[in-house]
Scaffold this motif. Structure first.
Motif, PDB file in Angstrom:
ATOM      1  N   TRP A  75       0.881  -1.249  -0.716  1.00 42.29           N
ATOM      2  CA  TRP A  75       0.035  -0.091   0.071  1.00 42.29           C
ATOM      3  C   TRP A  75       0.658   1.119  -0.140  1.00 42.29           C
ATOM      4  O   TRP A  75       1.887   1.454   0.887  1.00 42.29           O
ATOM      5  N   THR A 128       0.033   4.868   1.609  1.00 42.51           N
ATOM      6  CA  THR A 128      -0.351   5.608   2.399  1.00 42.51           C
ATOM      7  C   THR A 128      -0.585   7.364   2.007  1.00 42.51           C
ATOM      8  O   THR A 128       1.078   7.863   1.871  1.00 42.51           O
ATOM      9  N   ARG A 179      -1.270  -0.789  -3.937  1.00 40.22           N
ATOM     10  CA  ARG A 179      -2.559  -0.204  -3.758  1.00 40.22           C
ATOM     11  C   ARG A 179      -2.471   1.560  -3.120  1.00 40.22           C
ATOM     12  O   ARG A 179      -1.607   1.545  -2.662  1.00 40.22           O
TER      13      ARG A 179
END
Length: 123
Positions: A4, A6, A43
């Motif tokens: 991920w 962020t 992601r």
């Protein structure tokens, strides 16, 4: 395993107010990172603060059971976004989250702020 990115969407670089723009630098970077990550195994998500204000624009690269990294001091541009995604793809391909320095994209070198060990699996 999923890695991920962020992205802090509230980050403002030091000259943000002087530039008179309404969109934060973090929002601008988020749009670019999200676009660069499309179609990859990486992601993305946004958060409203990574508490690294002196390092804006900040992102975190994380994956379950892997080393996690906070990076900052990015310019919200396409080259930075691509370097972030390229690094995150390398992180995703690594069993531990460690990527050898010689393989880092040039655009992330000098941007690392912190490294965090993975959380323990037991209590």
């Amino acid at each position: 395993m999923t890695t991920w990115i962020t992205i802090c969407d509230t980050c403002k670089r030091d000259d943000w107010a002087d530039r008179g723009v309404e969109v934060t630098d973090g929002e601008s970077l988020a749009v670019l990172v999200e676009a660069a990550a499309e179609g990859t195994q990486v992601r993305t998500r946004r958060t409203s603060c990574l508490m690294g204000c002196t390092h804006g624009c900040n992102i975190a690269v994380q994956g379950e059971g892997k080393l996690a990294y906070t990076l900052g001091r990015f310019t919200p541009d396409a080259d930075s976004a691509q370097a972030i995604v390229d690094y995150a793809r390398m992180h995703a391909d690594s069993d531990t989250g460690r990527v050898p320095f010689r393989e880092w994209p040039q655009g992330v070198k000098g941007h690392f702020v912190t490294r965090h060990p993975p959380l323990p699996k037991d209590e």
